[in-house]
Every structure is written in C-alpha cells, then in structure tokens.
Design a protein around this motif. Sequence first.
Motif, PDB file in Angstrom:
ATOM      1  N   LEU A  45      18.562  73.504  18.656  1.00 20.85           N
ATOM      2  CA  LEU A  45      19.131  74.533  19.514  1.00 20.85           C
ATOM      3  C   LEU A  45      18.600  75.911  19.157  1.00 20.85           C
ATOM      4  O   LEU A  45      18.263  76.719  20.032  1.00 20.85           O
ATOM      5  N   ASP A  46      18.502  76.193  17.837  1.00 19.41           N
ATOM      6  CA  ASP A  46      17.979  77.489  17.413  1.00 19.41           C
ATOM      7  C   ASP A  46      16.506  77.622  17.760  1.00 19.41           C
ATOM      8  O   ASP A  46      16.042  78.708  18.119  1.00 19.41           O
ATOM      9  N   PHE A  47      15.766  76.519  17.644  1.00 17.17           N
ATOM     10  CA  PHE A  47      14.354  76.573  17.994  1.00 17.17           C
ATOM     11  C   PHE A  47      14.196  76.857  19.489  1.00 17.17           C
ATOM     12  O   PHE A  47      13.340  77.661  19.886  1.00 17.17           O
ATOM     13  N   ALA A  48      15.029  76.227  20.300  1.00 13.78           N
ATOM     14  CA  ALA A  48      14.962  76.491  21.738  1.00 13.78           C
ATOM     15  C   ALA A  48      15.273  77.959  22.036  1.00 13.78           C
ATOM     16  O   ALA A  48      14.662  78.582  22.913  1.00 13.78           O
ATOM     17  N   ARG A  49      16.242  78.516  21.304  1.00 14.02           N
ATOM     18  CA  ARG A  49      16.574  79.933  21.493  1.00 14.02           C
ATOM     19  C   ARG A  49      15.392  80.816  21.142  1.00 14.02           C
ATOM     20  O   ARG A  49      15.098  81.805  21.832  1.00 14.02           O
ATOM     21  N   MET A  50      14.674  80.482  20.046  1.00 17.97           N
ATOM     22  CA  MET A  50      13.490  81.253  19.666  1.00 17.97           C
ATOM     23  C   MET A  50      12.425  81.192  20.768  1.00 17.97           C
ATOM     24  O   MET A  50      11.761  82.187  21.057  1.00 17.97           O
ATOM     25  N   CYS A  51      12.271  80.010  21.364  1.00 16.68           N
ATOM     26  CA  CYS A  51      11.285  79.871  22.439  1.00 16.68           C
ATOM     27  C   CYS A  51      11.669  80.753  23.632  1.00 16.68           C
ATOM     28  O   CYS A  51      10.814  81.437  24.215  1.00 16.68           O
ATOM     29  N   ARG A  52      12.951  80.735  23.994  1.00 16.58           N
ATOM     30  CA  ARG A  52      13.396  81.562  25.124  1.00 16.58           C
ATOM     31  C   ARG A  52      13.150  83.031  24.853  1.00 16.58           C
ATOM     32  O   ARG A  52      12.786  83.796  25.755  1.00 16.58           O
ATOM     33  N   SER A  53      13.333  83.456  23.596  1.00 14.17           N
ATOM     34  CA  SER A  53      13.157  84.873  23.278  1.00 14.17           C
ATOM     35  C   SER A  53      11.715  85.320  23.462  1.00 14.17           C
ATOM     36  O   SER A  53      11.452  86.510  23.623  1.00 14.17           O
ATOM     37  N   ASP A  97       8.272  73.383   9.640  1.00 17.45           N
ATOM     38  CA  ASP A  97       9.323  73.214   8.635  1.00 17.45           C
ATOM     39  C   ASP A  97      10.300  74.371   8.729  1.00 17.45           C
ATOM     40  O   ASP A  97       9.927  75.497   9.074  1.00 17.45           O
ATOM     41  N   VAL A  98      11.565  74.077   8.438  1.00 15.14           N
ATOM     42  CA  VAL A  98      12.596  75.092   8.655  1.00 15.14           C
ATOM     43  C   VAL A  98      12.400  76.314   7.766  1.00 15.14           C
ATOM     44  O   VAL A  98      12.681  77.445   8.178  1.00 15.14           O
ATOM     45  N   ILE A  99      11.909  76.106   6.539  1.00 12.88           N
ATOM     46  CA  ILE A  99      11.665  77.263   5.667  1.00 12.88           C
ATOM     47  C   ILE A  99      10.532  78.098   6.223  1.00 12.88           C
ATOM     48  O   ILE A  99      10.611  79.332   6.302  1.00 12.88           O
ATOM     49  N   GLY A 100       9.452  77.424   6.638  1.00 14.41           N
ATOM     50  CA  GLY A 100       8.326  78.151   7.209  1.00 14.41           C
ATOM     51  C   GLY A 100       8.692  78.893   8.473  1.00 14.41           C
ATOM     52  O   GLY A 100       8.203  79.995   8.733  1.00 14.41           O
ATOM     53  N   LEU A 101       9.595  78.298   9.271  1.00 14.97           N
ATOM     54  CA  LEU A 101       9.989  78.954  10.510  1.00 14.97           C
ATOM     55  C   LEU A 101      10.743  80.248  10.230  1.00 14.97           C
ATOM     56  O   LEU A 101      10.659  81.202  11.002  1.00 14.97           O
ATOM     57  N   ARG A 102      11.449  80.307   9.111  1.00 14.16           N
ATOM     58  CA  ARG A 102      12.123  81.557   8.745  1.00 14.16           C
ATOM     59  C   ARG A 102      11.122  82.588   8.235  1.00 14.16           C
ATOM     60  O   ARG A 102      11.280  83.784   8.463  1.00 14.16           O
ATOM     61  N   LEU A 103      10.094  82.106   7.532  1.00 13.44           N
ATOM     62  CA  LEU A 103       9.130  83.032   6.936  1.00 13.44           C
ATOM     63  C   LEU A 103       8.050  83.468   7.923  1.00 13.44           C
ATOM     64  O   LEU A 103       7.579  84.598   7.867  1.00 13.44           O
ATOM     65  N   GLU A 104       7.628  82.556   8.796  1.00 11.33           N
ATOM     66  CA  GLU A 104       6.484  82.819   9.684  1.00 11.33           C
ATOM     67  C   GLU A 104       6.850  82.491  11.132  1.00 11.33           C
ATOM     68  O   GLU A 104       6.137  81.759  11.817  1.00 11.33           O
ATOM     69  N   ALA A 129      10.327  68.489  22.865  1.00 16.34           N
ATOM     70  CA  ALA A 129       9.092  68.083  23.539  1.00 16.34           C
ATOM     71  C   ALA A 129       8.985  68.782  24.885  1.00 16.34           C
ATOM     72  O   ALA A 129      10.000  69.143  25.506  1.00 16.34           O
ATOM     73  N   TRP A 130       7.738  68.980  25.323  1.00 15.29           N
ATOM     74  CA  TRP A 130       7.431  69.454  26.669  1.00 15.29           C
ATOM     75  C   TRP A 130       6.579  68.363  27.316  1.00 15.29           C
ATOM     76  O   TRP A 130       5.369  68.241  27.059  1.00 15.29           O
ATOM     77  N   ASP A 131       7.203  67.529  28.165  1.00 14.84           N
ATOM     78  CA  ASP A 131       6.492  66.391  28.735  1.00 14.84           C
ATOM     79  C   ASP A 131       5.326  66.816  29.616  1.00 14.84           C
ATOM     80  O   ASP A 131       4.297  66.133  29.670  1.00 14.84           O
ATOM     81  N   ASP A 132       5.455  67.950  30.308  1.00 17.40           N
ATOM     82  CA  ASP A 132       4.390  68.397  31.207  1.00 17.40           C
ATOM     83  C   ASP A 132       3.170  68.913  30.460  1.00 17.40           C
ATOM     84  O   ASP A 132       2.145  69.202  31.067  1.00 17.40           O
ATOM     85  N   HIS A 133       3.295  69.064  29.139  1.00 19.08           N
ATOM     86  CA  HIS A 133       2.198  69.619  28.352  1.00 19.08           C
ATOM     87  C   HIS A 133       1.725  68.664  27.250  1.00 19.08           C
ATOM     88  O   HIS A 133       0.877  69.034  26.441  1.00 19.08           O
ATOM     89  N   ASP A 134       2.281  67.451  27.221  1.00 20.86           N
ATOM     90  CA  ASP A 134       1.936  66.494  26.159  1.00 20.86           C
ATOM     91  C   ASP A 134       2.085  67.119  24.781  1.00 20.86           C
ATOM     92  O   ASP A 134       1.277  66.867  23.875  1.00 20.86           O
ATOM     93  N   LEU A 135       3.129  67.924  24.612  1.00 21.04           N
ATOM     94  CA  LEU A 135       3.315  68.645  23.352  1.00 21.04           C
ATOM     95  C   LEU A 135       4.671  68.293  22.751  1.00 21.04           C
ATOM     96  O   LEU A 135       5.698  68.323  23.442  1.00 21.04           O
ATOM     97  N   VAL A 136       4.634  67.966  21.452  1.00 18.34           N
ATOM     98  CA  VAL A 136       5.842  67.638  20.703  1.00 18.34           C
ATOM     99  C   VAL A 136       5.908  68.548  19.481  1.00 18.34           C
ATOM    100  O   VAL A 136       4.888  68.803  18.839  1.00 18.34           O
ATOM    101  N   VAL A 137       7.093  69.053  19.174  1.00 13.68           N
ATOM    102  CA  VAL A 137       7.304  69.815  17.944  1.00 13.68           C
ATOM    103  C   VAL A 137       8.308  69.052  17.094  1.00 13.68           C
ATOM    104  O   VAL A 137       9.417  68.746  17.547  1.00 13.68           O
ATOM    105  N   GLU A 138       7.913  68.721  15.879  1.00  9.45           N
ATOM    106  CA  GLU A 138       8.780  68.069  14.919  1.00  9.45           C
ATOM    107  C   GLU A 138       9.256  69.104  13.917  1.00  9.45           C
ATOM    108  O   GLU A 138       8.443  69.754  13.241  1.00  9.45           O
ATOM    109  N   ILE A 139      10.567  69.269  13.815  1.00 14.16           N
ATOM    110  CA  ILE A 139      11.151  70.264  12.913  1.00 14.16           C
ATOM    111  C   ILE A 139      11.589  69.551  11.649  1.00 14.16           C
ATOM    112  O   ILE A 139      12.490  68.713  11.672  1.00 14.16           O
ATOM    113  N   ASP A 191       6.901  60.260   7.511  1.00 10.62           N
ATOM    114  CA  ASP A 191       6.497  61.290   8.466  1.00 10.62           C
ATOM    115  C   ASP A 191       5.103  61.025   9.021  1.00 10.62           C
ATOM    116  O   ASP A 191       4.842  61.220  10.214  1.00 10.62           O
ATOM    117  N   ASN A 192       4.190  60.592   8.150  1.00  9.86           N
ATOM    118  CA  ASN A 192       2.831  60.323   8.597  1.00  9.86           C
ATOM    119  C   ASN A 192       2.793  59.176   9.604  1.00  9.86           C
ATOM    120  O   ASN A 192       2.092  59.239  10.625  1.00  9.86           O
TER     121      ASN A 192
END
Length: 305
Positions: free
Chosen positions: A206-214, A280-287, A238-248, A262-263
């Motif tokens: 949910l927080d990741f989706a909020r970041m995307c909207r921002s 990664d959640v730590i990286g998302l806070r830093l970068e 995931a964005w099905d129309d873009h063949d893109l998946v984000v794993e958090i 994971d691999n």
Amino acid sequence: MERSKRRRLAAELAEAADGVASRAWLAAAGITRHDIRYEVDAGRWRLHGRQTVAVHNGTLGTVARRWSVVFETGSAVAAIDGVTALQHAGLKGYLDEVVHVSAVHNHNTDPLPGAAIHKVIRRVTGELVLAGLPRTTPAVAAIRAAHWARTDRQAALILLMTVQQRLTTPHRLAAAQRLVRGRTRRAFIRAVVRDIAFGVQSLGELDFARMCRSRGLPEPSRQVVRQTPGGRIYLDVAWDDHDLVVEIDGAQHRWGVAVTDDNLRQNDITLSGDRVLRVDVIGLRLETDRFLEQVQRGLSRRRAA
C-alpha cells in the motif's frame, strides 16, 4: 611490597584487561603511586593517560585501548557503546577505529585522542554487560550507534548488520528502540527497526502504491497471482500492461536459504514473460527516488501488441 611480588600481582590484575590496569585497581591491591613511578622510570611499565597503566612497555592492543578509554573516562560511569560495543561482541565488516564510549550526561571528562565520548540522558535498565569490559548490550549499542552515525545509510547498515550477524534478535532491537532516546533521526531509526523486525508489513504494498501515485505513476495491481511451473506465486505489485513486476523484499529476504527461494521465484516470474524489479524496504527508505525512477523507466516500455 617486594618488587617481584608487585610485578606478578600487577600482571595478574592486567591480564583481564589485555595488559593494562587502572591506578584504582593497583591501589586496591596495595601498589602505590610511588611503586608505579618506579616501574615506569625503570622502563618496565608505561602510562597511557592519567589513570591507565600498562604493565609492559609495548603499544596497546585493541582491547587494551577500549579499557583505557573506560579508565580515563571514569570506570564508574563509562561503558563502551555504539559500534565499539558491537565490535567487542563480534561485529565483522564494519570499519570504525574510534573507540565509542557513553557516560551519563552530568559527567565531565577531557577529550581523549581516538575516542568519542557520548553523553546519554540515562541508562536503560539492564543495558550494561558488567562481566569483563563494561559495555552496552548489542541491541542498545546498535540503536545508539545508529543515532551517532554520520549518515542515514550508515545508520541503516549498522542496524542490519547487527541482526544479520545474530548479535541480537529483531524483536530485542525493536524493544531497545522503544527505550533508548537519541537526538538524531528518530523517525528514520524507528522505521528501519520496524522494517527489520516485521518485514514488508511495516512498509508494504500500500505504501509503495502511494509512492507511485506521488510521482504520477499508474496504480499497480497488488497481490497478483501467477501460475508457474514452480507453483502458484503471489506477486507484490505488478503492471500487467507493461510486463513489469516489483518484488518488495523485507530485510530478512537476503538471509540464509531465503536467497535461494528468491532466486527460484524470480526465475519463474522472468520465464513467464515478466520483467522483475527487486526493491528492498531499507533501500526504498534510503533511495526512494532512484528506485521509483527505475520503475518509471520500466513502465515506459509498454507490452508489445
């Protein structure tokens, strides 16, 4: 006191402290300041500051330096803390040669070369390890080290390494964070500790989706199901129309056999035709900006007709 007895007694006292003893220790054993001066003048012992006596004439080792800082700061109020306490507990791979020590806020001492003396408002109940070198427990030391770090990145790294190297548990770290007061980056440390202790749930899709909207990015689908040869997989976003998946990934995702899991999971997703970005959640806070910029680049390539 007979010279041979004095030297033997001093050596026994200093054995527990890597070859050094405090003047108070020696005095309690009956070794006077005149005895100390005699041995120093003879070149057998060496002084390091006002309170530290090395019962040899060599340089101080790493542990002896830590003891010396405690002696010079005031052994009744000082304790090795922060990164130094973590290193003493076994932390590997984090370079910091400064000896960090904490002392209660109303204690005054002169600056010490190669040492950082941090004033703390109060001691947390049970924070001190009193056997051997006075030091704080790894959970408390990690929280204080994060507050004393120069950057957010260093603070996050210290917290992660402390748990990854099993110097403390995620829940003990979370308990220490609630008790230890710091003057800097309180909200950041609280968030990172939650990430470590509770995984993706602390940030979540949910927080990741909020970041995307921002950033004006399209709303992703959450908890998408894919059927792969490896079985049913639940994707974070995931964005099905873009063949893109984000794993958090939570902080625990890169530990032990979780790397293998994971691999395998990512390989199945990729072979099904999706591109996978790992966050990664730590990286998302830093970068935050850099990761979302990668998502934006991934979304710029739409599914071929």
